[in-house]
Design a protein around this motif. Structure first.
Motif, PDB file in Angstrom:
ATOM      1  N   HIS A  16      27.424   5.196 -29.396  1.00 34.72           N
ATOM      2  CA  HIS A  16      26.025   4.858 -29.124  1.00 34.72           C
ATOM      3  C   HIS A  16      25.985   3.534 -28.375  1.00 34.72           C
ATOM      4  O   HIS A  16      26.919   2.738 -28.447  1.00 34.72           O
ATOM      5  CB  HIS A  16      25.242   4.696 -30.432  1.00 34.72           C
ATOM      6  N   LEU A  69      19.927  -0.111 -25.957  1.00 36.28           N
ATOM      7  CA  LEU A  69      19.249  -0.360 -24.691  1.00 36.28           C
ATOM      8  C   LEU A  69      18.015  -1.212 -24.949  1.00 36.28           C
ATOM      9  O   LEU A  69      17.256  -0.941 -25.883  1.00 36.28           O
ATOM     10  CB  LEU A  69      18.847   0.950 -24.027  1.00 36.28           C
ATOM     11  N   ASP A 102      25.683   8.206 -26.577  1.00 36.28           N
ATOM     12  CA  ASP A 102      26.437   8.227 -25.328  1.00 36.28           C
ATOM     13  C   ASP A 102      27.443   9.376 -25.396  1.00 36.28           C
ATOM     14  O   ASP A 102      28.614   9.177 -25.704  1.00 36.28           O
ATOM     15  CB  ASP A 102      27.143   6.886 -25.138  1.00 36.28           C
ATOM     16  N   ARG A 133      30.016   6.981 -21.155  1.00 43.38           N
ATOM     17  CA  ARG A 133      30.014   6.327 -19.858  1.00 43.38           C
ATOM     18  C   ARG A 133      28.831   5.374 -19.649  1.00 43.38           C
ATOM     19  O   ARG A 133      28.721   4.753 -18.604  1.00 43.38           O
ATOM     20  CB  ARG A 133      30.001   7.369 -18.746  1.00 43.38           C
ATOM     21  N   LEU A 134      27.934   5.287 -20.611  1.00 41.81           N
ATOM     22  CA  LEU A 134      26.777   4.408 -20.441  1.00 41.81           C
ATOM     23  C   LEU A 134      27.218   2.949 -20.419  1.00 41.81           C
ATOM     24  O   LEU A 134      28.170   2.579 -21.097  1.00 41.81           O
ATOM     25  CB  LEU A 134      25.767   4.621 -21.570  1.00 41.81           C
TER      26      LEU A 134
END
Length: 79
Positions: free
Chosen positions: A33, A36, A47, A51-52
């Motif tokens: 995770h 954000l 995620d 790749r975030l």
């Protein structure tokens, strides 16, 4: 060489720790995770492709851990 091939070649299994319950497990058994920040609001995003951008953390699939994920983000961002 893919990650699976590298793992097979070295015999090493990546381990991660659940950010909520602190249980150690294989990386593939936990879900990554990221936190954000959107206009001052902090939210948790799974995620799935790993790749975030941003500092990620792992959590197990236990219901109690999933419910407490927003607390982990608030602690990380002191929001």
């Amino acid at each position: 060489m893919t990650a699976a091939q590298a793992q097979e070649a070295t015999g090493r299994i990546p381990m991660r720790t659940c950010a909520v319950c602190r249980r150690k497990a294989e990386k593939r058994a936990l879900l990554r995770h990221v936190c954000l920040v959107d206009n001052g609001a902090v939210r948790v995003m799974a995620d799935l492709e790993q790749r975030l951008p941003g500092r990620g953390f792992y959590a197990c699939a236990e219901e109690s851990c999933r419910e407490r994920l927003p607390l982990v983000c608030r602690k990380r961002f002191r929001a």
